[in-house]
Design a protein around this motif. Structure first.
Motif, short mmCIF file in Angstrom:
data_model
loop_
_atom_site.label_atom_id
_atom_site.label_comp_id
_atom_site.label_asym_id
_atom_site.label_seq_id
_atom_site.Cartn_x
_atom_site.Cartn_y
_atom_site.Cartn_z
N GLU A 1 -6.57 -5.59 -9.16
CA GLU A 1 -6.98 -5.74 -7.82
C GLU A 1 -6.06 -6.63 -7.04
O GLU A 1 -5.28 -7.51 -7.64
CB GLU A 1 -8.38 -6.62 -8.12
CG GLU A 1 -9.48 -5.72 -8.65
CD GLU A 1 -10.73 -6.41 -8.65
OE1 GLU A 1 -11.75 -5.80 -8.58
OE2 GLU A 1 -10.71 -7.73 -8.73
N GLU A 47 -0.10 3.40 -5.57
CA GLU A 47 -1.18 2.99 -6.30
C GLU A 47 -0.99 2.50 -7.66
O GLU A 47 -0.12 3.13 -8.40
CB GLU A 47 -2.11 4.27 -6.59
CG GLU A 47 -2.68 4.74 -5.12
CD GLU A 47 -3.92 3.97 -4.56
OE1 GLU A 47 -4.11 2.88 -5.36
OE2 GLU A 47 -4.07 4.01 -3.45
N THR A 96 -8.31 -0.67 -1.53
CA THR A 96 -9.26 0.05 -0.78
C THR A 96 -9.48 -0.08 0.41
O THR A 96 -10.06 1.02 1.23
CB THR A 96 -10.54 -0.22 -1.58
OG1 THR A 96 -11.13 -1.40 -1.21
CG2 THR A 96 -10.73 0.06 -3.09
N GLN A 97 -8.91 -0.79 1.18
CA GLN A 97 -9.01 -1.31 2.51
C GLN A 97 -7.33 -0.98 3.32
O GLN A 97 -7.29 -1.90 3.66
CB GLN A 97 -9.51 -2.43 2.94
CG GLN A 97 -11.09 -2.46 2.61
CD GLN A 97 -11.64 -3.73 2.84
OE1 GLN A 97 -11.43 -4.68 2.09
NE2 GLN A 97 -12.41 -4.07 4.08
N LYS A 98 -6.75 -0.03 2.85
CA LYS A 98 -5.36 0.04 3.24
C LYS A 98 -5.24 -0.03 5.00
O LYS A 98 -4.33 -0.57 5.36
CB LYS A 98 -5.01 1.33 2.61
CG LYS A 98 -4.79 1.49 1.44
CD LYS A 98 -3.99 2.76 0.77
CE LYS A 98 -3.96 2.87 -0.67
NZ LYS A 98 -5.02 2.75 -1.67
N ASN A 129 -9.79 -6.16 0.53
CA ASN A 129 -9.16 -5.43 -0.88
C ASN A 129 -8.31 -4.59 -0.28
O ASN A 129 -8.34 -3.40 0.48
CB ASN A 129 -10.52 -4.51 -1.31
CG ASN A 129 -10.36 -3.96 -2.56
OD1 ASN A 129 -8.94 -3.73 -2.98
ND2 ASN A 129 -11.16 -4.09 -3.57
N THR A 183 0.85 -1.05 0.03
CA THR A 183 -0.21 0.04 0.10
C THR A 183 0.94 1.37 0.01
O THR A 183 0.50 2.23 0.38
CB THR A 183 -0.91 0.03 1.26
OG1 THR A 183 -0.29 0.33 2.49
CG2 THR A 183 -1.83 -1.23 1.56
#
Length: 290
Positions: free
Chosen positions: A58, A53, A68-70, A65, A50
């Motif tokens: 995905e 980007e 999106t769920q860092k 995820n 993370t």
């Protein structure tokens, strides 16, 4: 628990296409990501961790995820980057304690137990009060693993961990990694073939941002069994052999090149058959890509 990477792409501002439709499924255990320097391995590791980007694609760790769920993934991630800095005037005990607080281990009694256990596990207990600036390269790497193991991560990423270590420190470090792979997804990113051969039950060969092979070391070896031939030649013959045969590797022995060639049969009747090793797999995949 497994890590799934789907159609991952990354192009940097300077035009370098670092990741090209990367697809991988990585299960629990030790996974070797093998490739030369500049292959894109660190770009993939930073994306999973993370720290950058991707342009598309995905990544999932189980149901999490990653993109999106860092915050969720960071709670369960242990990361040892290729360049791991330490505060040279701080002891291992104090710095590990500080990092534990940052990772959310706020109960002092629990933190004390965790920190002491990790220093024991990484064989740093006797040097726990020594400033990190006085640590050897291998000791710093073991401290890096200690901080990566805080909070019982489900995913551990280690990027080129044995580069620059002497043989004794390398063995200690690899033994520690091997223990970790029993209950965790551990990704070992390296250009050192021996590290993958000794540790990993699953692997991928990676170059120019692409996955060239994915499977077990045995599957990789079976793919080129009976197809690697060797010969000692003169220096002035090397360019001719490279022009006429699939020379996947060369090394100088007593001043003259010994070449390994990929072919279904003896290329010209003058080569000798050899049992392929993982290094031959590595070089053959990269040769076929070029």
């Amino acid at each position: 628990m497994h890590l799934t990477i789907t159609n991952l792409n990354k192009t940097y501002g300077n035009g370098v296409h670092a990741l090209k439709d990367v697809n991988l499924t990585i299960n629990q255990g030790m996974f070797g990501l093998l490739g030369p320097n500049g292959a894109g391995k660190s770009s993939l590791m930073r994306t999973i961790a993370t720290l950058q980007e991707p342009d598309s694609g995905e990544i999932f760790l189980g149901d999490i995820n990653v993109l999106t769920q860092k915050d969720e993934i960071r709670k369960t991630l242990g990361y040892l980057p290729q360049e791991f800095g330490v505060y040279p005037k701080v002891s291992a005990l104090n710095l590990l304690n500080h990092i534990a607080v940052l990772k959310g281990i706020t109960n002092s009694s629990e933190r004390k137990n965790v920190v002491e256990a990790l220093l024991q596990k990484t064989n740093l207990w006797d040097a726990r009060k020594k400033n990190l600036g006085g640590y050897s390269g291998g000791m710093k790497q073991r401290f890096g693993i200690a901080q990566a193991l805080l909070a019982n991560p489900k995913l551990i990423i280690v990027d080129e961990p044995t580069a620059g270590l002497d043989p004794a420190e390398r063995n200690r470090f690899l033994n520690l990694l091997s223990e970790l792979g029993e209950n965790t997804v551990v990704i070992l990113s390296t250009h050192i073939v021996e590290d993958v051969k000794e540790l990993c039950s699953d692997m991928a060969v990676f170059n120019k941002g692409e996955v060239l092979f994915k499977g077990s070391p045995d599957e990789a070896l079976n793919g080129i069994a009976g197809k690697v031939w060797t010969k000692r030649i003169k220096k002035d013959e090397l360019s001719e052999y490279k022009a006429n045969f699939k020379v996947i590797s060369e090394k100088l022995i007593a001043g003259n090149p010994v070449i390994n060639v990929l072919a279904d049969q003896n290329p010209d009747g003058t080569f000798s058959a050899i049992d392929a090793d993982l290094e031959d797999v590595y070089f053959s995949k990269i040769f076929l890509q070029s």
